[in-house]
Design an enzyme around this catalytic site. Sequence first.
Site, PDB file in Angstrom:
ATOM      1  N   ASP A  31       0.817  -1.210   0.000  1.00  0.00           N
ATOM      2  CA  ASP A  31       0.000   0.000   0.000  1.00  0.00           C
ATOM      3  C   ASP A  31       0.852   1.264   0.000  1.00  0.00           C
ATOM      4  O   ASP A  31       0.663   2.149  -0.811  1.00  0.00           O
ATOM      5  CB  ASP A  31      -0.986  -0.005   1.184  1.00  0.00           C
ATOM      6  CG  ASP A  31      -0.312  -0.248   2.539  1.00  0.00           C
ATOM      7  OD1 ASP A  31       0.922  -0.434   2.593  1.00  0.00           O
ATOM      8  OD2 ASP A  31      -1.036  -0.259   3.558  1.00  0.00           O
ATOM      9  N   ASP A  67       7.128   3.707   3.304  1.00  0.00           N
ATOM     10  CA  ASP A  67       7.501   4.774   4.234  1.00  0.00           C
ATOM     11  C   ASP A  67       8.997   4.634   4.532  1.00  0.00           C
ATOM     12  O   ASP A  67       9.824   5.100   3.748  1.00  0.00           O
ATOM     13  CB  ASP A  67       6.629   4.654   5.482  1.00  0.00           C
ATOM     14  CG  ASP A  67       6.830   5.784   6.468  1.00  0.00           C
ATOM     15  OD1 ASP A  67       7.573   6.716   6.153  1.00  0.00           O
ATOM     16  OD2 ASP A  67       6.250   5.738   7.578  1.00  0.00           O
ATOM     17  N   VAL A  89      -1.535   9.265   6.201  1.00  0.00           N
ATOM     18  CA  VAL A  89      -2.755   9.255   5.381  1.00  0.00           C
ATOM     19  C   VAL A  89      -3.577   7.990   5.628  1.00  0.00           C
ATOM     20  O   VAL A  89      -3.036   6.966   6.041  1.00  0.00           O
ATOM     21  CB  VAL A  89      -2.417   9.368   3.876  1.00  0.00           C
ATOM     22  CG1 VAL A  89      -1.850  10.736   3.549  1.00  0.00           C
ATOM     23  CG2 VAL A  89      -1.456   8.269   3.429  1.00  0.00           C
ATOM     24  N   ASP A 145      -5.030   2.388   6.832  1.00  0.00           N
ATOM     25  CA  ASP A 145      -5.742   2.541   8.094  1.00  0.00           C
ATOM     26  C   ASP A 145      -5.019   3.416   9.102  1.00  0.00           C
ATOM     27  O   ASP A 145      -3.815   3.672   8.995  1.00  0.00           O
ATOM     28  CB  ASP A 145      -5.916   1.164   8.744  1.00  0.00           C
ATOM     29  CG  ASP A 145      -4.579   0.622   9.279  1.00  0.00           C
ATOM     30  OD1 ASP A 145      -3.620   0.549   8.489  1.00  0.00           O
ATOM     31  OD2 ASP A 145      -4.487   0.309  10.480  1.00  0.00           O
ATOM     32  N   ARG A 181     -10.179   2.237   6.393  1.00  0.00           N
ATOM     33  CA  ARG A 181      -9.729   1.551   5.175  1.00  0.00           C
ATOM     34  C   ARG A 181     -10.763   1.667   4.057  1.00  0.00           C
ATOM     35  O   ARG A 181     -10.436   1.528   2.886  1.00  0.00           O
ATOM     36  CB  ARG A 181      -9.494   0.059   5.457  1.00  0.00           C
ATOM     37  CG  ARG A 181      -8.318  -0.236   6.382  1.00  0.00           C
ATOM     38  CD  ARG A 181      -7.938  -1.701   6.277  1.00  0.00           C
ATOM     39  NE  ARG A 181      -7.111  -2.174   7.376  1.00  0.00           N
ATOM     40  CZ  ARG A 181      -5.782  -2.112   7.400  1.00  0.00           C
ATOM     41  NH1 ARG A 181      -5.134  -1.550   6.416  1.00  0.00           N
ATOM     42  NH2 ARG A 181      -5.112  -2.591   8.434  1.00  0.00           N
TER      43      ARG A 181
END
Length: 208
Positions: A128, A131, A181, A187, A193
């Site tokens: 997803d 980071d 975000v 989530d 979600r």
Amino acid sequence: MKVAATEFERRSRSQRGGETPALPGTVPVRWRKQMESVLITQGQIARRVQQLSRQIERDFSGRELVVVAILNGTVMFLADLIRHLNLPMRLDFVGVSSYRLETKSGELVFTKELRLDVRERDVLLVDDILDTGKTLNRVLEKIRELKPRQIKTCVFLEKKVERAYAIKPDYVGFSIPNLFVVGYGLDFAERYRNLPFVGVLRAELGGG
Ligand code: IMP
Ligand code: MG
């Protein structure tokens, strides 16, 4: 595709002022109490995901893919991405949990192992959001041990931060500023979600 911080700041400033700006990123009324702003709209997501599918199709033309998605944050992105993918493929999931009910990175725990055999196969690893790179790095290590023919990585979002792990995904939906975000699968403490857009949670709810 880049989402500029300045555009984001402009949107959130105008929303803090309480007006209803005629911008595509305006927060839908039913989410105003929770969301500071919409960073990426449903329409922008739909267009971009289709572009990614086309690109993947071209790059893997003539091959059969094993799509490996990391649970749970990829749920919406994955469904949309493979819906538009005109390639023979098989699908499997790995479960990795690093965020333990908060926004700070914790220990990595594998909650589901791969079941399909990926030896000599073409793997597309889907996550997803990238980071620090810790999650993708760990999962890549694990899949490489299984000796696939090749592995390409695809992330819906990539944060523009100094990364602790040198990871450069092959496919990126959007590059975003360093903000927490939610939505479109992402989530905060397992919530939000289901939002069809990517939004920034209000600071008082733990976002920003
Ligand atoms: P990394 O291991 O630091 O690269 O973090 C990747 C994982 O952390 C993602 O798969 C997400 O589950 C979670 N994560 C990182 N940033 C965010 C965010 O802004 N919102 C929601 N989840 C995030
Ligand atoms: Mg996640």
